[in-house]
Design a protein around this motif. Structure first.
Motif, PDB file in Angstrom:
ATOM      1  N   LYS A  50       0.761  -1.201   0.007  1.00  0.00           N
ATOM      2  CA  LYS A  50       0.133  -0.015   0.072  1.00  0.00           C
ATOM      3  C   LYS A  50       1.016   1.150  -0.037  1.00  0.00           C
ATOM      4  N   LEU A  51       0.505   2.311  -0.755  1.00  0.00           N
ATOM      5  CA  LEU A  51       1.355   3.550  -0.699  1.00  0.00           C
ATOM      6  C   LEU A  51       0.974   4.319   0.690  1.00  0.00           C
ATOM      7  N   ILE A  52      -0.013   4.065   1.234  1.00  0.00           N
ATOM      8  CA  ILE A  52      -0.155   4.985   2.607  1.00  0.00           C
ATOM      9  C   ILE A  52      -0.932   4.004   3.527  1.00  0.00           C
ATOM     10  N   THR A  53      -0.889   4.407   4.795  1.00  0.00           N
ATOM     11  CA  THR A  53      -1.541   4.016   5.721  1.00  0.00           C
ATOM     12  C   THR A  53      -1.652   5.056   6.835  1.00  0.00           C
ATOM     13  N   HIS A  54      -2.978   5.098   7.533  1.00  0.00           N
ATOM     14  CA  HIS A  54      -3.176   6.058   8.559  1.00  0.00           C
ATOM     15  C   HIS A  54      -4.229   5.446   9.510  1.00  0.00           C
ATOM     16  N   LYS A  55      -4.228   5.878  10.473  1.00  0.00           N
ATOM     17  CA  LYS A  55      -5.141   5.430  11.568  1.00  0.00           C
ATOM     18  C   LYS A  55      -6.775   5.394  11.336  1.00  0.00           C
ATOM     19  N   ASN A  56      -7.043   6.375  10.301  1.00  0.00           N
ATOM     20  CA  ASN A  56      -8.271   6.686  10.187  1.00  0.00           C
ATOM     21  C   ASN A  56      -8.729   5.710   8.682  1.00  0.00           C
ATOM     22  N   LEU A  57      -7.985   5.226   8.175  1.00  0.00           N
ATOM     23  CA  LEU A  57      -8.091   4.682   6.758  1.00  0.00           C
ATOM     24  C   LEU A  57      -7.963   3.194   6.931  1.00  0.00           C
ATOM     25  N   ILE A  58      -9.222   2.637   6.550  1.00  0.00           N
ATOM     26  CA  ILE A  58      -9.533   1.136   6.440  1.00  0.00           C
ATOM     27  C   ILE A  58      -9.411   0.595   4.941  1.00  0.00           C
ATOM     28  N   TYR A  59      -8.677  -0.333   4.806  1.00  0.00           N
ATOM     29  CA  TYR A  59      -8.874  -0.983   3.391  1.00  0.00           C
ATOM     30  C   TYR A  59      -9.720  -2.117   3.718  1.00  0.00           C
ATOM     31  N   HIS A  60     -10.927  -1.861   2.770  1.00  0.00           N
ATOM     32  CA  HIS A  60     -12.103  -2.808   2.682  1.00  0.00           C
ATOM     33  C   HIS A  60     -11.875  -3.653   1.442  1.00  0.00           C
ATOM     34  N   TYR A  61     -12.057  -4.958   1.391  1.00  0.00           N
ATOM     35  CA  TYR A  61     -11.907  -6.092   0.337  1.00  0.00           C
ATOM     36  C   TYR A  61     -12.970  -6.676  -0.116  1.00  0.00           C
ATOM     37  N   LEU A  62     -13.498  -6.143  -1.298  1.00  0.00           N
ATOM     38  CA  LEU A  62     -14.697  -6.776  -1.941  1.00  0.00           C
ATOM     39  C   LEU A  62     -14.369  -8.442  -2.191  1.00  0.00           C
ATOM     40  N   PRO A  63     -15.272  -9.002  -2.280  1.00  0.00           N
ATOM     41  CA  PRO A  63     -15.293 -10.296  -2.321  1.00  0.00           C
ATOM     42  C   PRO A  63     -15.037 -10.869  -3.784  1.00  0.00           C
ATOM     43  N   MET A  64     -14.451 -10.322  -4.654  1.00  0.00           N
ATOM     44  CA  MET A  64     -14.251 -10.560  -6.161  1.00  0.00           C
ATOM     45  C   MET A  64     -13.060  -9.856  -6.620  1.00  0.00           C
ATOM     46  N   LYS A  65     -12.511 -10.591  -7.552  1.00  0.00           N
ATOM     47  CA  LYS A  65     -11.428  -9.717  -8.225  1.00  0.00           C
ATOM     48  C   LYS A  65     -11.410  -8.885  -9.189  1.00  0.00           C
ATOM     49  N   ARG A  66     -10.780  -7.833  -9.280  1.00  0.00           N
ATOM     50  CA  ARG A  66     -10.851  -6.747 -10.101  1.00  0.00           C
ATOM     51  C   ARG A  66     -11.105  -7.187 -11.758  1.00  0.00           C
ATOM     52  N   SER A  67     -10.655  -8.212 -12.298  1.00  0.00           N
ATOM     53  CA  SER A  67     -10.803  -8.774 -13.608  1.00  0.00           C
ATOM     54  C   SER A  67     -12.131  -9.245 -13.533  1.00  0.00           C
ATOM     55  N   ALA A  68     -12.850 -10.056 -12.643  1.00  0.00           N
ATOM     56  CA  ALA A  68     -14.417 -10.413 -12.400  1.00  0.00           C
ATOM     57  C   ALA A  68     -15.043  -9.095 -12.806  1.00  0.00           C
ATOM     58  N   TYR A  69     -14.866  -7.990 -11.788  1.00  0.00           N
ATOM     59  CA  TYR A  69     -15.621  -6.958 -11.671  1.00  0.00           C
ATOM     60  C   TYR A  69     -15.535  -6.368 -13.221  1.00  0.00           C
ATOM     61  N   GLU A  70     -14.468  -6.165 -13.807  1.00  0.00           N
ATOM     62  CA  GLU A  70     -14.202  -5.595 -15.268  1.00  0.00           C
ATOM     63  C   GLU A  70     -15.189  -6.353 -16.169  1.00  0.00           C
ATOM     64  N   THR A  71     -15.110  -7.591 -16.065  1.00  0.00           N
ATOM     65  CA  THR A  71     -15.800  -8.525 -16.920  1.00  0.00           C
ATOM     66  C   THR A  71     -17.463  -8.163 -16.772  1.00  0.00           C
ATOM     67  N   LYS A  72     -17.760  -8.015 -15.491  1.00  0.00           N
ATOM     68  CA  LYS A  72     -19.160  -7.902 -15.210  1.00  0.00           C
ATOM     69  C   LYS A  72     -19.588  -6.728 -15.723  1.00  0.00           C
ATOM     70  N   ALA A  73     -18.767  -5.573 -15.580  1.00  0.00           N
ATOM     71  CA  ALA A  73     -19.074  -4.300 -16.159  1.00  0.00           C
ATOM     72  C   ALA A  73     -19.177  -4.163 -17.754  1.00  0.00           C
ATOM     73  N   LYS A  74     -18.458  -4.963 -18.460  1.00  0.00           N
ATOM     74  CA  LYS A  74     -18.515  -4.996 -20.006  1.00  0.00           C
ATOM     75  C   LYS A  74     -19.651  -5.762 -20.290  1.00  0.00           C
ATOM     76  N   ILE A  75     -20.086  -6.944 -19.520  1.00  0.00           N
ATOM     77  CA  ILE A  75     -21.448  -7.329 -19.799  1.00  0.00           C
ATOM     78  C   ILE A  75     -22.573  -6.583 -19.839  1.00  0.00           C
ATOM     79  N   LEU A  76     -22.524  -5.945 -18.599  1.00  0.00           N
ATOM     80  CA  LEU A  76     -23.719  -4.914 -18.236  1.00  0.00           C
ATOM     81  C   LEU A  76     -23.705  -3.720 -19.158  1.00  0.00           C
ATOM     82  N   GLY A  77     -22.333  -3.382 -19.479  1.00  0.00           N
ATOM     83  CA  GLY A  77     -22.478  -2.160 -20.541  1.00  0.00           C
ATOM     84  C   GLY A  77     -22.289  -1.032 -19.817  1.00  0.00           C
ATOM     85  N   LYS A  78     -22.273  -1.235 -18.540  1.00  0.00           N
ATOM     86  CA  LYS A  78     -22.133  -0.028 -17.455  1.00  0.00           C
ATOM     87  C   LYS A  78     -21.362  -0.448 -16.296  1.00  0.00           C
ATOM     88  N   LEU A  79     -21.134   0.478 -15.519  1.00  0.00           N
ATOM     89  CA  LEU A  79     -20.417   0.133 -14.053  1.00  0.00           C
ATOM     90  C   LEU A  79     -21.334  -0.736 -13.133  1.00  0.00           C
TER      91      LEU A  79
END
Length: 144
Positions: A50-79
């Motif tokens: 990570k480039l930065i950390t801070h006490k008030n910054l929480i990294y929240h991980y979605l249960p999908m890979k970025r490539s799966a999200y991009e594929t879903k966006a392409k199929i839907l034709g929108k984000l």
């Protein structure tokens, strides 16, 4: 106040978007100690530097890979909206990169996002595949 932002730039090697995002976020967190920030990342970002950390910054991980999200966006034709997988009660959403990856609706405000179009002025900055994707999705995300 709770804000969310796309964590993508915070995992990149330093470039103008990642440095701007880190600078913006750190300044916001330092100026308002009550601010809680959530950097929304994808499952395949876990373990990356990570480039930065801070006490008030929480990294929240979605249960999908970025490539799966991009594929879903392409199929839907929108984000694809992933608000249901994000932390609850986000007051504002900040996107500093070209496209709102991942797309999250703010709970209490309607927001206007300004998307960069540098890929039009400097097409050599991105490969043709990414430029075509931006040309398709930027207008769709502006409509949303």
């Amino acid at each position: 106040m709770k804000i969310a932002l796309d964590a993508g730039p915070l995992y990149q090697k330093p470039n103008y978007v990642s440095v701007y995002t880190a600078y913006l976020l750190l300044n916001m967190l330092e100026k308002d100690p009550t601010l809680q920030a959530y950097a929304i990342a994808f499952a395949d970002d876990k373990g990356k530097q990570k480039l930065i950390t801070h006490k008030n910054l929480i990294y929240h991980y979605l249960p999908m890979k970025r490539s799966a999200y991009e594929t879903k966006a392409k199929i839907l034709g929108k984000l694809a909206d992933v608000s249901d997988k994000a932390p609850a009660h986000i007051d504002a959403v900040i996107y500093t990169d070209y496209i709102a990856w991942p797309y999250i609706k703010s709970a209490s405000r309607k927001l206007l996002f300004f998307h960069g179009a540098a890929h039009k002025d400097a097409p050599e900055s991105l490969d043709s595949k990414r430029r075509k994707l931006l040309d398709k999705l930027i207008p769709k995300s502006v409509e949303t």
